[in-house]
Write an enzyme that holds these catalytic residues in place. Structure first.
Site, PDB file in Angstrom:
ATOM      1  N   TYR A  51       0.856  -1.195   0.000  1.00  0.00           N
ATOM      2  CA  TYR A  51       0.000   0.000   0.000  1.00  0.00           C
ATOM      3  C   TYR A  51       0.884   1.235   0.000  1.00  0.00           C
ATOM      4  CZ  TYR A  51      -5.024  -0.311   0.114  1.00  0.00           C
ATOM      5  OH  TYR A  51      -6.324  -0.419  -0.267  1.00  0.00           O
ATOM      6  N   LYS A 226      -1.010   0.509 -25.274  1.00  0.00           N
ATOM      7  CA  LYS A 226      -1.316   0.377 -26.714  1.00  0.00           C
ATOM      8  C   LYS A 226       0.006   0.422 -27.480  1.00  0.00           C
ATOM      9  CE  LYS A 226      -6.010   2.161 -26.186  1.00  0.00           C
ATOM     10  NZ  LYS A 226      -6.203   2.855 -24.910  1.00  0.00           N
TER      11      LYS A 226
HETATM   12  N1  DSN Z   1     -11.120   1.153 -25.755  1.00  0.00           N
HETATM   13  C1  DSN Z   1      -9.898   1.704 -26.304  1.00  0.00           C
HETATM   14  C2  DSN Z   1      -9.764   1.381 -27.749  1.00  0.00           C
HETATM   15  O1  DSN Z   1     -10.006   0.247 -28.114  1.00  0.00           O
HETATM   16  O2  DSN Z   1      -9.378   2.220 -28.541  1.00  0.00           O
HETATM   17  C3  DSN Z   1      -9.764   3.154 -26.027  1.00  0.00           C
HETATM   18  O3  DSN Z   1     -10.904   3.874 -26.362  1.00  0.00           O
END
Ligand code: DSN
Length: 432
Positions: A51, A226
């Site tokens: 924590y 991403k």
């Molecule tokens: N949900 C994500 C995407 O697939 O682009 C972000 O919006």
């Protein structure tokens, strides 16, 4: 995984099945990637036990000397990567990072201008089903019907008419480079703050392959999983720190608080409690990886692959929104193929190709059906696909669309995809 196999064979089996799915199918969801084994190791570490409410050096708990170092490293590496003067690495997700920006820059009921979800925006940019659409007075801009690119004239007209307090720039299915400077000019004329959400192109921006929002925006948010290829999570950055214009002062001294202090306190204790320190450490690992020359080569390849795939899809007669791509993704309108996005997603999945249905601008179908699909190259590039491999990817997608509802085609393509993917070993140490 040996412990899990002993203590919870059912979950062990599920994880093994998911590992096989990721390895044996073509992963074309534009918002996904394959995190490195080092990122996975940090995410699965004992830091999950700790924590650490607060910030390094100012925690509400003892025993934070090591997680403090991890968070400091994550922040320093992130600021170095993007040339930012402020970073917060605690948001559990992109949505939480975005919530912190709303709670910092605007009040419920204030006017906000963002990109329409149906034109490529994000859920948290004002969709009526999201907190952003419920709490704020949202206006939305979109893309031009003719060009498929952001209509800056429309943005300016809306901004000058609505006079929003906050303008959001950033998208989840927009394939073109964004002119952040033009957005800043509009924001300045309208008297608005400018916020860029770079969740999708963050990796390409970090490696200078796309325009840089940091010098032009008051605040920038992103996810880390991403194109940035880290663990799941969110981040907030600012190119500069400045005294807040909202009249917020420190209680005892009366000193005007800096924006960094306000953003930090909105994230914790405003929105979140204890940060996920295992994820914060994994973010530090990912930012370290992103600073390596190999990451710049990777991003160049992501972009080159997307560009080649877009060209091939056009040759196959597909209609790409805006005609092509500058980044890692493309949005395809399937009207001319007489297939809905839902049918295409289902057919692809049955054929070993994972992608998502997607609204196209001015779509005449619901979000549950849609008229399009979105394709991204970040994940397949991580596993080693190069431009020449895009011929296989395009041919497989085209074959499935040309043979919709033909189970024999799905079976044949699925076998071909599995064989092709086997030439690109992935997570070998995690498979059975
Ligand atoms: N949900 C994500 C995407 O697939 O682009 C972000 O919006």
């Amino acid at each position: 995984m040996s412990h899990l196999l002993q203590t919870d064979p059912r979950i062990h089996e599920i994880i093994q099945d998911e590992t096989s799915r990721q390895i044996n199918k073509l992963q074309l969801i534009a918002s996904e990637n394959y995190a490195s084994p080092s990122v996975l190791e940090a995410t699965g570490s004992v830091l999950t036990n700790k924590y650490a409410e607060g910030y390094p050096g100012k925690r509400y708990y003892g025993g934070c000397e090591y997680v403090d170092q991890a968070e400091d490293l994550a922040r320093e590496r992130l600021m170095q990567l993007f040339g930012a003067k402020y970073a917060n690495v605690q948001p559990h997700s992109g949505a939480t990072a975005n919530q912190a920006v709303y709670f910092t820059f605007v009040q419920p009921g204030d006017k906000v201008l963002g990109m329409d979800l149906a034109h490529g925006g994000h859920l948290t940019h004002g969709s009526p089903v999201n907190f952003s659409g419920k709490l704020y007075d949202i206006s939305s801009y979109g893309v031009s019907k003719e060009s498929g690119t952001i209509d800056l004239d429309e943005v300016e007209t809306l901004a000058m008419r609505e006079k929003p307090k906050l303008i959001i720039v950033g998208a989840s299915s927009y394939s073109r480079n964004i002119d952040y400077k033009a957005f800043r000019d509009i924001a300045d004329r309208a008297g608005a703050f400018l916020w860029a959400d770079i969740a999708h192109p963050a990796g390409l921006i970090a490696t200078k392959l796309l325009n840089d929002p940091i010098p032009h925006c008051h605040v920038v948010t992103s996810t880390t999983h991403k194109t940035l290829r880290g663990p799941r999570g969110g981040i907030i950055m600012m190119g500069e720190d400045w005294e807040n214009p909202f009249g917020i002062v420190a209680p005892k001294s009366g000193r005007v608080k800096m924006m960094s202090e306000i953003l930090d306190s909105v994230v914790m204790p405003g929105i979140q409690g204890g940060p996920l320190m295992h994820v914060v450490a994994a973010k530090a690992v990912a930012f370290g990886e992103a600073a390596q020359p190999s990451f710049a080569s990777y991003q160049k390849q992501v972009k080159a692959n997307a560009s080649r795939l877009a060209g091939l899809m056009v040759e196959h007669g597909f209609n790409l929104i805006s005609g092509g791509t500058d980044n890692h993704l493309m949005l395809i309108d399937l009207h001319n193929k007489n297939v809905t996005g839902k049918e295409a997603e289902h057919a692809m999945e049955a054929s070993g190709i994972t992608l998502n249905k997607n609204m196209v601008p001015f779509d005449d179908r619901s979000p549950f059906v849609t008229s399009g699909i979105r394709i991204g190259t970040a994940a397949i590039t991580t596993r080693g696909f190069r431009e020449h491999d895009m011929t296989f990817v395009a041919d497989m997608i085209n074959t499935v669309i040309d043979n919709i509802n033909d189970e024999a085609t799905y079976d044949r393509v699925r076998d071909e995809v599995r064989t092709y993917c086997s030439k690109f070993p992935l997570y070998t140490e995690l498979s059975e």
